[in-house]
Design a protein around this motif. Structure first.
Motif, short mmCIF file in Angstrom:
data_model
loop_
_atom_site.label_atom_id
_atom_site.label_comp_id
_atom_site.label_asym_id
_atom_site.label_seq_id
_atom_site.Cartn_x
_atom_site.Cartn_y
_atom_site.Cartn_z
N ARG A 114 0.84 -1.20 0.00
CA ARG A 114 0.00 0.00 0.00
C ARG A 114 0.88 1.25 0.00
O ARG A 114 0.61 2.20 -0.75
N LEU A 115 1.92 1.26 0.81
CA LEU A 115 2.82 2.41 0.83
C LEU A 115 3.55 2.57 -0.50
O LEU A 115 3.71 3.68 -1.00
N LEU A 116 4.00 1.47 -1.06
CA LEU A 116 4.72 1.53 -2.33
C LEU A 116 3.82 2.06 -3.44
O LEU A 116 4.27 2.80 -4.33
N ASP A 117 2.54 1.73 -3.41
CA ASP A 117 1.60 2.24 -4.41
C ASP A 117 1.41 3.74 -4.29
O ASP A 117 1.06 4.40 -5.28
N LEU A 118 1.60 4.28 -3.09
CA LEU A 118 1.46 5.72 -2.90
C LEU A 118 2.64 6.50 -3.47
O LEU A 118 2.55 7.72 -3.64
N ASP A 119 3.72 5.82 -3.77
CA ASP A 119 4.94 6.47 -4.27
C ASP A 119 5.50 5.64 -5.43
O ASP A 119 6.59 5.07 -5.33
N ALA A 137 9.94 2.75 -6.92
CA ALA A 137 9.88 1.64 -7.87
C ALA A 137 10.95 0.57 -7.64
O ALA A 137 10.65 -0.62 -7.71
N PRO A 138 12.23 0.93 -7.35
CA PRO A 138 13.21 -0.13 -7.12
C PRO A 138 12.86 -1.03 -5.95
O PRO A 138 13.10 -2.24 -5.99
N VAL A 139 12.29 -0.45 -4.89
CA VAL A 139 11.88 -1.25 -3.75
C VAL A 139 10.68 -2.12 -4.12
O VAL A 139 10.62 -3.30 -3.76
N ALA A 140 9.73 -1.55 -4.84
CA ALA A 140 8.54 -2.31 -5.24
C ALA A 140 8.92 -3.51 -6.10
O ALA A 140 8.34 -4.60 -5.94
N GLY A 148 19.84 -2.49 1.59
CA GLY A 148 20.57 -3.55 0.89
C GLY A 148 21.77 -2.91 0.23
O GLY A 148 22.53 -2.18 0.85
N GLY A 149 21.94 -3.17 -1.07
CA GLY A 149 23.01 -2.50 -1.79
C GLY A 149 22.82 -1.00 -1.81
O GLY A 149 23.79 -0.23 -1.85
N ASN A 150 21.54 -0.58 -1.78
CA ASN A 150 21.19 0.82 -1.63
C ASN A 150 20.36 0.99 -0.36
O ASN A 150 19.73 0.05 0.11
N LEU A 151 20.34 2.21 0.16
CA LEU A 151 19.45 2.57 1.25
C LEU A 151 18.40 3.51 0.66
O LEU A 151 18.75 4.57 0.14
N THR A 152 17.12 3.11 0.73
CA THR A 152 16.06 3.88 0.11
C THR A 152 14.91 4.09 1.08
O THR A 152 14.17 3.14 1.39
N PRO A 153 14.74 5.32 1.59
CA PRO A 153 13.57 5.60 2.42
C PRO A 153 12.34 5.85 1.55
O PRO A 153 12.44 6.46 0.48
N VAL A 154 11.19 5.38 2.00
CA VAL A 154 9.94 5.54 1.25
C VAL A 154 8.92 6.23 2.15
O VAL A 154 8.64 5.75 3.25
N LEU A 155 8.39 7.36 1.68
CA LEU A 155 7.39 8.13 2.41
C LEU A 155 7.88 8.45 3.84
O LEU A 155 7.13 8.33 4.80
N ALA A 156 9.12 8.85 3.93
CA ALA A 156 9.73 9.10 5.24
C ALA A 156 9.54 10.55 5.66
O ALA A 156 10.15 11.46 5.07
#
Length: 279
Positions: free
Chosen positions: A19-24, A29-32, A65-73
């Motif tokens: 649900r959070l990934l759909d909001l962004d 996209a890489p996390v999704a 992981g290989g990258n650090l990606t915050p989502v809706l932070a």
């Protein structure tokens, strides 16, 4: 000292994460893509997902992981992630995501994780769901498996120019060649060949049900200034929209004005601003 409401998120919260990934859909996209491919079980993933908020109200996630990606932070989430991560050694090669969150994390983590090799604070995030107005270059097509040897030097040149280090440095390029091969086999690498040489290339580096994200756009230096990029990008965008995803997205360094003009001509419009910290 903060009370850190950060925890490892598991498969039982996958619906909340999605649900959070759909909001962004563009920045996340890489996390999704990784969540869709591997789920959230620790033994299946390439990294781990941290969550901010209660199980009933998950507010934000952070891919590590290989990258650090915050989502809706939000700022409180950024502060909580930073406190959690400051006690761990850095394992990521970059921090990438919405600029406010990335720069907030870096402000708090720089003393422990620094120095950064490069800080790119302003990277316009662009997207389109419409076929480009410019004519597509008919010579741009998907790369065949038997053309990987021709594509690979162009991919190395692009990576070195964009990231600032050679992908051949760590393991002689074996892992990077595997990645290039995966993209070709998946039909996600595009190129224009002239006399057997790659003069333009791009990949759909990330594909979700919401978007195909273009990365690795490169024109041979000897072909720059000849006007081939617009038609080439139009070909990639048209094919991706027709066969891969309902939208196409990408992000670009703010100082790369020639590329930004090409993307604008191809119908891309701003949908956010990213930042990247490179180590």
């Amino acid at each position: 000292m903060l009370t850190v409401p950060v925890r490892r998120v598991g498969e039982g919260e996958r619906r909340s994460v999605e649900r959070l990934l759909d909001l962004d859909p563009y920045a996340a996209a890489p996390v999704a893509e990784r969540v869709a491919a591997h789920g959230l079980s620790w033994w299946r993933g390439e990294g781990r997902v941290l969550g901010y908020g209660s199980r009933r109200n998950l507010e934000s996630i952070c891919w590590l992981g290989g990258n650090l990606t915050p989502v809706l932070a939000t700022p409180p989430a950024v502060a909580a992630y930073a406190e959690q991560l400051s006690g761990e050694p850095r394992i990521c090669s970059s921090i990438v995501g919405h600029a406010d969150a990335v720069l907030g994390l870096w402000e708090r983590l720089a003393a422990r994780w620094g120095p950064a090799r490069d800080v790119r604070p302003n990277q316009p995030l662009l997207a389109t769901g419409a076929a480009p107005q410019p004519a597509a270059d008919p010579d741009v097509r998907r790369v065949r498996v038997d053309e990987i040897d021709q594509l690979f030097p162009a991919a190395v040149a692009m990576y070195t120019e964009e990231v600032g280090v050679s992908p051949l440095a760590e393991d002689g390029g074996r892992s990077y060649r595997r990645r290039v091969t995966e993209l070709v086999r998946a039909g996600r690498a595009y190129a224009r060949f002239v006399d057997g040489q790659v003069v333009f290339k791009a990949e759909l580096a990330v594909v979700t049900r919401r978007t195909a994200q273009i990365q690795g756009v490169w024109v041979d230096p000897q072909w720059r200034g000849r006007g081939i990029a617009t038609g080439a990008m139009a070909a990639v965008v048209r094919d991706a929209l027709a066969h891969v995803a309902p939208t196409v997205s990408l992000y670009v360094n703010d100082f790369n004005l020639p590329a930004r003009r090409v993307y604008q001509r191809c119908g891309f419009r701003p949908v956010g601003t990213l930042a990247t910290i490179l180590f």
